[in-house]
Design an enzyme around this catalytic site. Sequence first.
Site, PDB file in Angstrom:
ATOM      1  CB  VAL A   1     -11.514 124.118 -73.606  1.00 18.23           C
ATOM      2  CG1 VAL A   1      -9.897 124.353 -73.265  1.00 18.23           C
ATOM      3  CG2 VAL A   1     -11.563 123.796 -74.812  1.00 18.23           C
TER       4      VAL A   1
ATOM      5  CG  ASP B   1     -15.577 125.903 -87.426  1.00 19.48           C
ATOM      6  OD1 ASP B   1     -16.316 126.722 -87.914  1.00 19.48           O
ATOM      7  OD2 ASP B   1     -15.682 125.648 -86.375  1.00 19.48           O
TER       8      ASP B   1
ATOM      9  N   GLY C   1     -18.663 124.053 -75.424  1.00 18.78           N
ATOM     10  CA  GLY C   1     -19.433 124.418 -76.753  1.00 18.78           C
ATOM     11  C   GLY C   1     -20.455 122.937 -76.908  1.00 18.78           C
ATOM     12  N   GLY C   2     -21.039 122.920 -77.994  1.00 18.49           N
ATOM     13  CA  GLY C   2     -21.952 122.082 -77.950  1.00 18.49           C
ATOM     14  C   GLY C   2     -21.156 120.460 -77.969  1.00 18.49           C
TER      15      GLY C   2
END
Length: 526
Positions: free
Chosen positions: A26, A139, A21-22
Site C-alpha cells: 500500500v 478476515d 504484506g505477502g
Amino acid sequence: MSDLGRLVAGRYLLVERVGSGGMGTVWRAQDKLLGRHVAVKKLHIPPHLHDDEVRTLHERTRREARSAARITHPNVIVVHDVVDDEGLPCIVMEYIPSVTLSDVLKRRGTLPPDEAARIGRAMAAALRAAHNAGVLHRDVKPANVLLADDGRIVLTDFGIAMESGTSSLTKSGELIGSIRYLAPERLRSAGPGPGPASDLWSLGATLYTAVEGRHPFQRATPIETAYAIATDSYEPLRSAGDLTPVIEGLLVKEPEARMDVHEVERHLGEVTGPGPGPGPGTGTGTGTRTASIDPPTRPDPLGDIEPPGRPEREGGGNRRRRTVLRAALAMALAACVAGGALWWLKGSAYMPGGRASRTVASTPSASTSPTPSTVPAVPAGYHLVKADTGISVPVRDGWTRKTLPGGEVGYIDPSGLVGLRVNVVQFAGTDPVQHWRDTEEDQTRRDNRGYERVRMATTTFRGRPAGYWEFTFDGRARKYRAAELAFASADGTQYVIYLSAPDAQWHDYRPVFDTAANGARLSNGA
C-alpha cells in the site's frame, strides 16, 4: 527498481510506502487529476503461482474493490477506483493517516475496556453495514482495523471478502484468512459455512486480544491453535471489565447461539455511552416469564421439542480422537494454500455456547439408549443428586436442596445467591425458541425488571434438537444472569436445566450449569 516516484495509470504518483504484506503493498499517492492524497494498493504476484492462481488473485483484487464499494459507512474504507498497472490490478482508496490496532497492541500490550469497546462498536457497525450489503469480510483481525489520527476507526482489507451470490474463489477444503481469527465453524466439516456470525466471532477474538494482551486460543503452532479454536475453552477473561459479556457472547462455538451484531452494538453502546443506534431490525428475541426475586429465578414452561438422542462417548476413546485429529490437522496444514486446508472437526452433544461448553469430536447416534459409560463421570467437587422426576444431575458439594415458591425444588449455593433447578415441564408448543420469541415482550420483559436478552437459539442435546436461552435481569440488590437448556428424553418427557447467579460472578458459576447439563442421567432414556 523501486516504485517510489512512479506514476500509476497516468494519474497516481507513488510518494510513500505505508504498508506491505505477502500479497500487496500500500502506497500513499498523489492524485494528479484531483490534487488529493489517496492510498494505492498494488498486487504482488509470487513467481511460483500457476496461471489459474494468478487469475484468482486478480479476481480477488477486483472483488475487494467491488465489495468495499458496495458499503457506504464511515467505519468502512472508501474505494475510489480500480486501475491497471503493468497488467496488474491496483485499488485506489481513501488515504487515512493512521496506525493499525495490531501496531497499537504491539506497542502498548493491552487497551482498557472502554477504549476497546469504542473500537469494537465501530467494527460492529462496519460489519453490520457490510452484512446488510451482502458482503462477508472473512478476515477481521487487529491488522485490518485502522485507528485514524482524527479518531476515526475504519475496517479495511476486504481482499478475501465474499459477496452474496458469488463463488468463494477457493478450492475444495481450502480456507483463507488468518488462522488465529477463523471462527470454529470454518474449521469443521459439519454445520454451516461462513456467515455473518463468523465475522462476529473474529470480532470477539480481536476484542479479547485487545484487552487481555494475548489471543484467546494461542498455542505453540498453527495446528494446535486451529484445534483449540474448534474444540477447546479459552482462558478466562481477567481484564475485560464491562466488555466481558460481549466477548463471551461472541466467542461461542456454535454460530446459531452467538451474539448478533445488533446485540453487540447495544451492549457496547452501554459501555461507551450515548452514540448512534444500531439501526432497524435489532434483536432476535428470547424469553419466557420469570419471577423477579433474588434467586433462584426460573422461567415458566417452555415449548415442546423432539426428544434428544444418545450422548457422545468420552474417556479413553476421546483421547485417541484428539491424537487423530491433531495428526490430521498437521497433515492438512502441511498442504495449506493462503491460510490452509484444515481438518474439519465435528460438533458436540451439547453446545449452547459459553466459555465452559465442551466440544466432543464424534458423531452422535440415536439408535441406542445411553449407558453410564456414555455420560461423563461426576467431576471432583460435585455429587450426583436425583430429583423426583427421573433425572439425576451433578451438583456442587455444599449446595443444599430447598423448596422454592410454587413448590419447586432447587439447589442453592452457600451464599444463597446462586440456584440450580432441574424440572419436568409441560410444554405449550412444539418449538421453545418460537415460544420464547412470542412471550419475550408480553411476559419476560414485563415481569423482570432490567431484563436484557444475551442470546437465544436452537441447539442440540446429545445429538437432537434442544433450546438454549440466556439473559440478565435485576434482582433486589444486584444484577443476575440466567441460562436454561430445554430438552426431552427418549420417551418424550420434557426437562429444563436452569441456573441463575449474580452477573458479576457468572464466570465462576457457569461451569455448574455445563456440568449439570453434560452430566445429566435420565432413568427413562436420553
